[in-house]
Design a protein around this motif. Structure first.
Motif, PDB file in Angstrom:
ATOM      1  N   HIS A  37       3.626 -11.588  -4.563  1.00 45.97           N
ATOM      2  CA  HIS A  37       2.632 -10.514  -4.472  1.00 45.97           C
ATOM      3  C   HIS A  37       2.904  -9.513  -5.599  1.00 45.97           C
ATOM      4  CE1 HIS A  37       5.656  -7.946  -2.624  1.00 45.97           C
ATOM      5  NE2 HIS A  37       5.780  -8.744  -1.577  1.00 45.97           N
ATOM      6  N   VAL A  38       1.987  -8.596  -5.791  1.00 46.45           N
ATOM      7  CA  VAL A  38       2.119  -7.731  -6.962  1.00 46.45           C
ATOM      8  C   VAL A  38       3.331  -6.800  -6.845  1.00 46.45           C
ATOM      9  CG1 VAL A  38      -0.272  -7.897  -7.731  1.00 46.45           C
ATOM     10  CG2 VAL A  38       0.369  -6.108  -6.101  1.00 46.45           C
ATOM     11  N   GLY A  39       3.857  -6.617  -5.622  1.00 46.33           N
ATOM     12  CA  GLY A  39       5.103  -5.865  -5.461  1.00 46.33           C
ATOM     13  C   GLY A  39       6.266  -6.614  -6.102  1.00 46.33           C
ATOM     14  N   HIS A 270      10.147   0.019  -4.527  1.00 47.42           N
ATOM     15  CA  HIS A 270       9.085  -0.834  -4.000  1.00 47.42           C
ATOM     16  C   HIS A 270       7.691  -0.396  -4.380  1.00 47.42           C
ATOM     17  CE1 HIS A 270      11.906  -2.546  -0.816  1.00 47.42           C
ATOM     18  NE2 HIS A 270      11.704  -3.414  -1.772  1.00 47.42           N
ATOM     19  N   LEU A 271       6.851  -1.358  -4.373  1.00 47.05           N
ATOM     20  CA  LEU A 271       5.425  -1.100  -4.443  1.00 47.05           C
ATOM     21  C   LEU A 271       4.937  -0.988  -3.002  1.00 47.05           C
ATOM     22  CD1 LEU A 271       3.035  -1.013  -6.474  1.00 47.05           C
ATOM     23  CD2 LEU A 271       2.588  -3.372  -5.837  1.00 47.05           C
ATOM     24  N   LEU A 272       4.175   0.052  -2.739  1.00 49.01           N
ATOM     25  CA  LEU A 272       3.640   0.244  -1.397  1.00 49.01           C
ATOM     26  C   LEU A 272       2.136  -0.017  -1.414  1.00 49.01           C
ATOM     27  CD1 LEU A 272       5.219   3.759  -0.626  1.00 49.01           C
ATOM     28  CD2 LEU A 272       6.325   1.532  -0.498  1.00 49.01           C
ATOM     29  N   ALA A 273       1.619  -0.299  -0.253  1.00 50.97           N
ATOM     30  CA  ALA A 273       0.161  -0.309  -0.097  1.00 50.97           C
ATOM     31  C   ALA A 273      -0.098   0.320   1.257  1.00 50.97           C
ATOM     32  CB  ALA A 273      -0.394  -1.726  -0.161  1.00 50.97           C
ATOM     33  N   ASP A 274      -1.017   1.226   1.296  1.00 54.73           N
ATOM     34  CA  ASP A 274      -1.264   2.001   2.511  1.00 54.73           C
ATOM     35  C   ASP A 274       0.006   2.670   3.010  1.00 54.73           C
ATOM     36  OD1 ASP A 274      -3.971   1.166   2.662  1.00 54.73           O
ATOM     37  OD2 ASP A 274      -3.232  -0.768   3.360  1.00 54.73           O
ATOM     38  N   GLY A 275       0.856   3.071   2.090  1.00 50.20           N
ATOM     39  CA  GLY A 275       2.018   3.864   2.463  1.00 50.20           C
ATOM     40  C   GLY A 275       3.222   3.077   2.947  1.00 50.20           C
ATOM     41  N   VAL A 276       3.097   1.763   3.072  1.00 52.86           N
ATOM     42  CA  VAL A 276       4.273   0.987   3.469  1.00 52.86           C
ATOM     43  C   VAL A 276       4.553  -0.119   2.461  1.00 52.86           C
ATOM     44  CG1 VAL A 276       4.124   1.427   5.954  1.00 52.86           C
ATOM     45  CG2 VAL A 276       2.867  -0.482   4.969  1.00 52.86           C
ATOM     46  N   LYS A 277       5.807  -0.571   2.433  1.00 54.70           N
ATOM     47  CA  LYS A 277       6.225  -1.606   1.493  1.00 54.70           C
ATOM     48  C   LYS A 277       5.269  -2.799   1.539  1.00 54.70           C
ATOM     49  CE  LYS A 277       9.800  -5.038   0.787  1.00 54.70           C
ATOM     50  NZ  LYS A 277      10.882  -5.798   1.402  1.00 54.70           N
ATOM     51  N   GLY A 283       1.064  -7.565   6.147  1.00 49.64           N
ATOM     52  CA  GLY A 283      -0.374  -7.808   6.025  1.00 49.64           C
ATOM     53  C   GLY A 283      -1.042  -6.920   4.991  1.00 49.64           C
ATOM     54  N   ASN A 284      -0.264  -6.372   4.072  1.00 46.61           N
ATOM     55  CA  ASN A 284      -0.862  -5.484   3.062  1.00 46.61           C
ATOM     56  C   ASN A 284      -0.569  -5.992   1.659  1.00 46.61           C
ATOM     57  OD1 ASN A 284       1.839  -4.973   2.883  1.00 46.61           O
ATOM     58  ND2 ASN A 284       1.657  -2.758   2.867  1.00 46.61           N
ATOM     59  N   ASP A 554     -14.522  -2.141  -3.126  1.00 45.57           N
ATOM     60  CA  ASP A 554     -13.975  -3.015  -4.161  1.00 45.57           C
ATOM     61  C   ASP A 554     -12.778  -3.832  -3.688  1.00 45.57           C
ATOM     62  OD1 ASP A 554     -11.987  -1.164  -4.162  1.00 45.57           O
ATOM     63  OD2 ASP A 554     -12.321  -0.452  -6.207  1.00 45.57           O
ATOM     64  N   HIS A 555     -12.345  -3.613  -2.462  1.00 50.04           N
ATOM     65  CA  HIS A 555     -11.339  -4.480  -1.850  1.00 50.04           C
ATOM     66  C   HIS A 555     -11.480  -4.304  -0.347  1.00 50.04           C
ATOM     67  CE1 HIS A 555      -9.407  -0.579  -1.808  1.00 50.04           C
ATOM     68  NE2 HIS A 555      -8.491  -1.021  -0.982  1.00 50.04           N
ATOM     69  N   VAL A 556     -10.657  -4.989   0.426  1.00 43.36           N
ATOM     70  CA  VAL A 556     -10.787  -4.882   1.871  1.00 43.36           C
ATOM     71  C   VAL A 556     -10.134  -3.593   2.349  1.00 43.36           C
ATOM     72  CG1 VAL A 556     -10.372  -5.980   4.084  1.00 43.36           C
ATOM     73  CG2 VAL A 556     -10.701  -7.388   2.044  1.00 43.36           C
TER      74      VAL A 556
END
Ligand code: AMP
Ligand code: ZN
Length: 722
Positions: A37-39, A270-277, A283-284, A554-556
């Motif tokens: 993943h991009v992280g 880390h890279l986060l998405a929606d504030g979590v790793k 699921g992110n 532009d994304h889910v």
């Protein structure tokens, strides 16, 4: 002098190698049974920057990146209850080797797309089991390993330096290893070096301790030694690697070889998405293909990573990525422009100054945001274009954004070349009106046009530019202005959130149109990042009916956010949020509105829920007051919604969001009423059906906890207490 943070010493320090001018570099690589993943990719990008910096300073770098095709596979499969991909692949008759080959290829392809310089060696774990066995034998010789049953463990108590990287010693260490209880271990801190194969296991090897497979950390000790020797100058990974993985690598390598293992440890945050790793299990995760699918250039992600320092967490959003791509396109356009300018005879003195400042930023613990900022400052400075170009291309050996490849002229169709030549001619005659018209025509036919002093410069639009023009998509609900405080302009608004499953979207929306009535009502479809053609269908669908509006994401986005986007757009006095699994089979909106005329009522729907204890909700489709309205269909009055507020966007998964929202409406004093006669039918809920049991439980439970945290002590809101 390069200064960079060393996790081992906890400070920024000068980078010094064992042998002058030579760097032995090791990066923990991918586990190849899923896409990176991009992280993960952010961490490899960090290593790539360090490597480019070292090479730029004249070091001879040998870089090793391992491919983990055994070990982790087991761990993660256990954690997640069987990896879907493996399960699916095995079902197709693929072997673990084939799976590993597939994902390793995909990984190399990702690295190539991101301009990550390939490592000199990509050793595969399964090709190095004999080497791992040798290291374990050395550990036995030196008294750091013991056998228990058919397993072999590292005796942490005997290695006094254990914990020097992570600081996990004493109680902290016990805390770190607490989860695992293995009765064969002498001490819970000990970790596995070799594990006996359980019956039926495919991937196993002969060893002095019987058939088995290596522990999770030994591959890196064995392979780094084989390709780089027993002492490394630089070792990289993500922060989650610090403990236990890297701590254990140190114990193994130093225990076996008796010399300091690594001089400089560098870890990326880390890279986060929606504030979590970002992680598959959360699921992110997004993979590079998700970005490309949405029209992004992979290098936009590379650029984006430079905007945050590697030791800081970085939150991944598509709006940031879009800004990254715009900036990258801006740099490319400058190269394009400057290529048309004369090369300087001599380098102006300011150039050396810019170079000096640029290098200082890199030397200061790899300050890429500063280096990027300086680059833009330089680009906007009054250096001659030719000098700017030379500097920018020089800086790009560090950035790796492929700017060298930007041409002076983009290849264009012959007819267009002709138009451009005519326009240049018109301009040279100073017929500017005519030139402007020709310019507009070029833009309208899908090109970007930039004028230099003497010539028309034309390039094709990027994928992203094309898409932005077409969809005008939103990236978050924050971007959308709410109309809810305005008086209603229409009678009904129906809101539908679509996210793939085109057939369901068609069935649901076409039925709504049948019963929506004349032009005083509207249907708003929020296309929540569909990628299966639903967006294209919706575009066509809304084109043929003026009552339909589509808002593209532009994304889910999370379900709460997506529904809110629809609600914010609503202009109706009555608003119904309808799930795509539902089909209207008669006039739903009129009876719903009639009930909502009663101002004590906030929500009317077809499928209500009742509870006595806030834990067990049971279906209640009979008419009457209920505790919550299920998301299949929620009818609201505009003023009640404006007063009680939008849905909570921390709910990404749809489940229990409806219950939470219902309590929010009730807490503003409104009743919720079910009407079992509303003419609607329910079909299979496809998102629910697509999830495995474990995922359902996990996602639902998280949301339920959110609900309970907020409303757990509001039994007063229950129907049974009225
Ligand atoms: P894995 O394939 O899980 O072994 O991870 C590969 C690399 O990515 C390791 O160096 C991890 O530390 C790193 N990593 C994992 N998750 C993230 C994340 N969310 N952000 C940045 N790096 C990560
Ligand atoms: Zn490793």
């Amino acid at each position: 002098m390069i200064r960079i943070y060393n996790t081992l010493t906890n400070r920024v320090e000068e980078f010094v190698t064992l042998e002058p001018g030579v760097v032995r570099m090791y990066s923990c690589g991918p586990t190849v049974y899923r896409f990176a993943h991009v992280g993960n990719l952010r961490t490899y990008l960090m290593a790539d920057c360090i490597r480019r910096l070292l090479v730029g300073r004249g070091y001879r770098v040998t870089h090793v990146k391992n491919i983990t095709d055994v070990g982790h596979m087991r761990q993660e499969a256990l954690e997640t209850g069987g990896d879907k991909v493996i399960v699916a692949a095995l079902a197709e008759g693929k072997t673990p080797q084939e799976i590993a080959r597939f994902y390793a290829d995909a990984f190399h392809e990702d690295e190539r797309k991101l301009n990550i310089l390939p490592a000199d060696h990509f050793p595969w774990a399964t090709d190095h089991v004999p080497e791992m066995i040798t290291v374990i034998q050395d550990l036995f010789k030196n008294g750091y390993a013991y056998q228990a049953g058919d397993n072999v463990y590292f005796d942490v108590g005997r290695f006094s330096a254990y914990g020097k990287l992570s600081g996990n010693v004493g109680a902290a260490l016990m805390e770190g290893v607490r989860v695992e209880v293995d009765p064969l271990k002498r001490d819970p801190r000990d970790f596995t070096l070799w594990k006996a194969a359980e019956p039926g296991r495919d991937m196993k090897w002969d060893s002095p301790w019987g058939e088995g497979f290596p522990g999770w950390h030994i591959e890196c000790s064995a392979m780094s030694t084989k390709y780089l020797g027993t002492q490394l100058d630089l070792h990289t990974g993500g922060v989650d690697n610090v403990f236990p993985h890297h701590e254990d690598e140190i114990a193994q390598s130093e225990g076996a070889f008796g010399v300091p293992f690594v001089r400089h440890w560098v870890h990326g945050q880390h890279l986060l998405a929606d504030g979590v790793k970002m992680a598959k299990s959360a699921g992110n995760e997004f993979v590079l293909a998700d970005l490309e699918e949405r029209g992004f250039d992979p290098l936009a992600f590379r650029y984006l990573c430079f905007t945050v320092r590697y030791r800081h967490r970085m939150n991944f959003t598509f709006s940031a990525l879009r800004a990254g791509e715009r900036a990258l396109t801006g740099l490319r356009d400058r190269v394009w422009e400057w290529r048309g300018e004369p090369a300087p005879d001599r380098e102006p003195p300011e150039a050396a100054e810019w170079r000096g400042r640029f290098n200082d930023a890199l030397d200061n613990d790899l300050d890429m945001p500063r280096a990027l900022g300086l680059t833009w400052e330089m680009a906007r400075s009054d250096l001659p274009g030719g000098s700017k170009l030379a500097l920018l291309l020089e800086f790009d050996r560090m950035f790796g954004l492929g700017l060298e490849a930007v041409p002076q002229r983009y290849p264009l169709p012959a007819s267009l070349e002709d138009t451009i030549a005519r326009r240049d001619n018109v301009r040279s005659q100073r017929e500017y009106d005519q030139a402007d018209r020709m310019r507009s025509a070029l833009v309208a036919s899908g090109y970007r046009v930039g004028d230099s002093r003497k010539e028309t410069r034309v390039r094709p639009r990027t994928e992203l530019e094309k898409r932005e023009e077409r969809w005008n998509a939103v990236s978050s609900s924050r971007e959308v202005k709410s109309l809810l405080d305005l008086p209603p302009a229409l009678e009904h608004t129906v809101v539908v959130v679509a996210s793939n499953y085109m057939d369901d979207v068609k069935r649901c929306t076409e039925a709504i149109l049948k019963w929506l009535g004349d032009g005083s009502s509207e249907l708003i479809v929020v296309d929540n990042g569909s990628t299966d053609g639903t967006s294209e269908w919706l575009e066509e669908f809304s084109g043929r009916d003026p009552r339909v509006r589509v808002v593209y994401c532009d994304h889910v986005l999370g379900d709460g956010a997506a529904k809110n986007i629809g609600l914010k757009h609503a202009r109706g006095r009555f608003i119904a949020v309808v799930d795509t699994s539902v089909e209207m089979v008669g006039d739903v909106l009129s009876p719903m509105a009639r009930r909502l005329e009663d101002e004590s009522i906030g929500i009317v729907g077809r499928w209500g829920l009742l509870t006595d204890d806030l834990h067990h909700f049971h279906d209640e489709s009979e008419s009457g007051d209920v505790d919550a309205m299920q998301a299949y269909c929620i009818g609201l009055r505009r003023d009640a919604l404006a007063q009680s507020g939008l849905m909570r966007e921390t709910f990404r998964f749809y489940r229990n969001l409806d219950i939470d929202f219902s309590f929010q409406v009730k807490s503003h004093g409104y009743r919720i009423v079910a009407d079992g006669t509303l003419p609607m039918v329910r079909h299979e809920h496809r998102q629910w059906a697509s999830l495995g049991e474990a995922e359902r439980d996990q996602l639902s439970f998280k949301n339920f906890k959110r609900f309970l945290k907020k409303w757990g002590d509001r039994k007063d809101l229950l129907v049974s207490n009225k």
